[in-house]
Design a protein around this motif. Structure first.
Motif, PDB file in Angstrom:
ATOM      1  N   LEU A   1       0.846  -1.192   0.000  1.00 18.17           N
ATOM      2  CA  LEU A   1       0.000   0.000   0.000  1.00 18.17           C
ATOM      3  C   LEU A   1       0.880   1.240   0.000  1.00 18.17           C
ATOM      4  N   PRO A   2       0.330   2.403  -0.323  1.00 20.69           N
ATOM      5  CA  PRO A   2       1.147   3.624  -0.329  1.00 20.69           C
ATOM      6  C   PRO A   2       1.765   3.889   1.039  1.00 20.69           C
ATOM      7  N   ALA A   3       3.002   4.351   1.026  1.00 20.42           N
ATOM      8  CA  ALA A   3       3.650   4.704   2.290  1.00 20.42           C
ATOM      9  C   ALA A   3       3.033   5.971   2.873  1.00 20.42           C
ATOM     10  N   VAL A   4       2.767   6.940   2.025  1.00 17.62           N
ATOM     11  CA  VAL A   4       2.243   8.227   2.481  1.00 17.62           C
ATOM     12  C   VAL A   4       0.733   8.123   2.618  1.00 17.62           C
ATOM     13  N   THR A   5       0.265   8.127   3.851  1.00 18.15           N
ATOM     14  CA  THR A   5      -1.167   8.058   4.129  1.00 18.15           C
ATOM     15  C   THR A   5      -1.514   9.088   5.198  1.00 18.15           C
ATOM     16  N   SER A   6      -2.803   9.399   5.303  1.00 18.38           N
ATOM     17  CA  SER A   6      -3.303  10.203   6.413  1.00 18.38           C
ATOM     18  C   SER A   6      -4.062   9.277   7.353  1.00 18.38           C
ATOM     19  N   THR A   7      -4.200   9.689   8.615  1.00 18.93           N
ATOM     20  CA  THR A   7      -4.741   8.800   9.632  1.00 18.93           C
ATOM     21  C   THR A   7      -5.906   9.446  10.370  1.00 18.93           C
ATOM     22  N   LEU A   8      -6.973   8.676  10.512  1.00 17.98           N
ATOM     23  CA  LEU A   8      -8.101   9.038  11.374  1.00 17.98           C
ATOM     24  C   LEU A   8      -8.199   7.961  12.446  1.00 17.98           C
ATOM     25  N   LEU A   9      -8.097   8.362  13.704  1.00 19.80           N
ATOM     26  CA  LEU A   9      -8.183   7.436  14.829  1.00 19.80           C
ATOM     27  C   LEU A   9      -9.597   7.494  15.383  1.00 19.80           C
ATOM     28  N   LEU A  10     -10.352   6.428  15.143  1.00 17.37           N
ATOM     29  CA  LEU A  10     -11.759   6.385  15.525  1.00 17.37           C
ATOM     30  C   LEU A  10     -11.893   5.630  16.844  1.00 17.37           C
ATOM     31  N   VAL A  11     -12.281   6.334  17.897  1.00 17.98           N
ATOM     32  CA  VAL A  11     -12.290   5.806  19.259  1.00 17.98           C
ATOM     33  C   VAL A  11     -13.717   5.563  19.716  1.00 17.98           C
ATOM     34  N   ARG A  12     -13.965   4.385  20.303  1.00 14.91           N
ATOM     35  CA  ARG A  12     -15.231   4.208  21.008  1.00 14.91           C
ATOM     36  C   ARG A  12     -15.050   4.730  22.431  1.00 14.91           C
ATOM     37  N   HIS A  13     -16.015   5.494  22.907  1.00 13.38           N
ATOM     38  CA  HIS A  13     -15.867   6.122  24.223  1.00 13.38           C
ATOM     39  C   HIS A  13     -15.581   5.088  25.306  1.00 13.38           C
ATOM     40  N   ALA A  14     -14.946   5.534  26.354  1.00 14.65           N
ATOM     41  CA  ALA A  14     -14.570   4.674  27.466  1.00 14.65           C
ATOM     42  C   ALA A  14     -15.797   4.329  28.320  1.00 14.65           C
ATOM     43  N   LYS A  15     -15.564   3.544  29.367  1.00 20.18           N
ATOM     44  CA  LYS A  15     -16.669   3.041  30.191  1.00 20.18           C
ATOM     45  C   LYS A  15     -17.382   4.169  30.922  1.00 20.18           C
ATOM     46  N   ALA A  16     -18.713   4.138  30.822  1.00 20.59           N
ATOM     47  CA  ALA A  16     -19.561   5.104  31.525  1.00 20.59           C
ATOM     48  C   ALA A  16     -20.453   4.356  32.508  1.00 20.59           C
ATOM     49  N   GLY A  17     -21.016   5.081  33.445  1.00 22.30           N
ATOM     50  CA  GLY A  17     -21.923   4.451  34.397  1.00 22.30           C
ATOM     51  C   GLY A  17     -23.173   3.901  33.719  1.00 22.30           C
ATOM     52  N   ARG A  18     -23.852   3.012  34.386  1.00 23.69           N
ATOM     53  CA  ARG A  18     -25.050   2.370  33.809  1.00 23.69           C
ATOM     54  C   ARG A  18     -26.176   3.380  33.643  1.00 23.69           C
ATOM     55  N   ARG A  19     -26.925   3.196  32.549  1.00 19.47           N
ATOM     56  CA  ARG A  19     -28.039   4.104  32.273  1.00 19.47           C
ATOM     57  C   ARG A  19     -29.067   4.102  33.391  1.00 19.47           C
ATOM     58  N   ASP A  20     -29.379   2.901  33.902  1.00 20.84           N
ATOM     59  CA  ASP A  20     -30.442   2.813  34.912  1.00 20.84           C
ATOM     60  C   ASP A  20     -30.024   3.375  36.262  1.00 20.84           C
ATOM     61  N   ARG A  21     -28.770   3.776  36.390  1.00 17.16           N
ATOM     62  CA  ARG A  21     -28.310   4.372  37.634  1.00 17.16           C
ATOM     63  C   ARG A  21     -28.009   5.859  37.494  1.00 17.16           C
ATOM     64  N   PHE A  22     -28.380   6.415  36.348  1.00 18.87           N
ATOM     65  CA  PHE A  22     -28.149   7.840  36.117  1.00 18.87           C
ATOM     66  C   PHE A  22     -29.490   8.512  35.877  1.00 18.87           C
TER      67      PHE A  22
END
Length: 319
Positions: A145-166
């Motif tokens: 693949l091409p050496a020269v690329t651009s990067t997008l880092l797609l992150v899933r959010h970290a752990k949050a408290g439970r919905r039923d407790r908020f």
């Protein structure tokens, strides 16, 4: 060191030594690509820079640290290039080395106790300079693949408290303690890929996940309401178009979103650009490293929430 990558079938022999390294590259003034090859006097060989993980260190951080320690050169990671495994002579142990493409961004080579010489080899000549077939295997993956690329880092959010407790609106549900720890751990690993700009869906837990990174970079977080679960479900076409607009041209961007957005968005993107996605559980705190050439997705690598490569056999490639 053995000259061939292998996987031992004996169930008592496990990959209990973990290392990471890089295909360290630079672009010449004429537009060509050169690869760094290092000489190790202890082994009298020419190889790619690599080294063992320190306790508690992720492979991503090891690849950057070991590359700089062996070469004196700072780098930013790009595509994941796969792994090699081989037995350690005289021991019932198996060593695993994960490799990334890594572009030089600064520094200067100085001979040291591990590496006494470094040469830059043109891509079409580097195979002859390497001592081991396993290193040549990794360079072949790099060259597909091409050496020269651009990067997008797609992150899933970290752990949050439970919905039923908020009791408040779900969009204001914050990270729990474990999630805040995940966000702190994410920061240096995202920086290893050269993160420069930070974007996030507007739920608080997404924003809080990338807040430590934005603070360290000294940048604001760009809010992207279209990439929240609610807005994505209401208008996926608009959300996908916005994701396309966020693909960087000359920087490395981070985008944090949610569990009901990322799999569908990636499946659409991969089908659109002809990329085969590796298997992934998309757990909270995990990261997709998306590489683009001329605006098209060419590679998608997944870092599990431990920020290690577990089930990915190799970098995804175009059909």
């Amino acid at each position: 060191m053995h000259s061939k990558a292998t996987t031992l079938r004996d169930p008592q022999v496990k990959a209990n030594i973990h290392a990471a390294g890089a295909v360290l590259w630079r672009q010449t003034p004429a537009g060509g690509i050169e690869i760094a090859v290092v000489h190790r006097p202890k082994y009298e060989d020419w190889s790619l820079p690599k080294g063992k993980l320190d306790p508690g260190e992720t492979p991503v951080l090891t690849a950057v640290r070991e590359t700089e320690e062996e070469t004196g050169l700072r780098c930013r990671l790009g595509r994941y290039l796969g792994k090699v495994t081989y037995p350690i002579p005289g021991h019932r142990k198996l060593k695993r080395v994960d490799y990334w493409a890594a572009e030089v961004v600064g520094g200067e080579f100085n001979a040291n106790v591990e590496v006494d010489q470094l040469t830059w080899q043109p891509l079409d000549q580097v195979m002859e300079a390497l001592s081991y077939p396993m290193d040549r295997q990794i360079v072949r993956t790099f060259a597909r693949l091409p050496a020269v690329t651009s990067t997008l880092l797609l992150v899933r959010h970290a752990k949050a408290g439970r919905r039923d407790r908020f009791s408040g609106p779900d969009s204001q549900r914050p990270l729990e303690s474990a999630g805040r720890t995940q966000a702190e751990i994410l920061t240096p690993n995202l920086l290893a890929f050269g993160a420069q700009e930070v974007f996030s869906a507007d739920p608080l837990r997404c924003v809080q996940t990338v807040a430590p990174l934005a603070e360290q970079l000294g940048v604001d977080i760009g809010l992207e309401p279209l990439l929240s679960e609610q807005r994505y479900a209401a208008d996926p076409d608009a959300a996908r178009q916005r994701a396309l607009e966020l693909v960087p041209e000359h920087s490395v961007r981070v985008l944090c979103s949610q569990g009901k957005v990322i799999p569908d968005l990636l499946n659409w993107w991969a089908e659109r650009d002809g990329v085969v996605l590796p298997p992934a559980r998309n757990r909270k705190g995990s990261v997709w490293v998306l590489s683009f050439a001329d605006g098209r997705l060419v590679s998608a690598d997944h870092l599990d929430r431990s920020l290690s490569i577990d089930v990915v056999p190799a970098t995804a490639v175009q059909n």
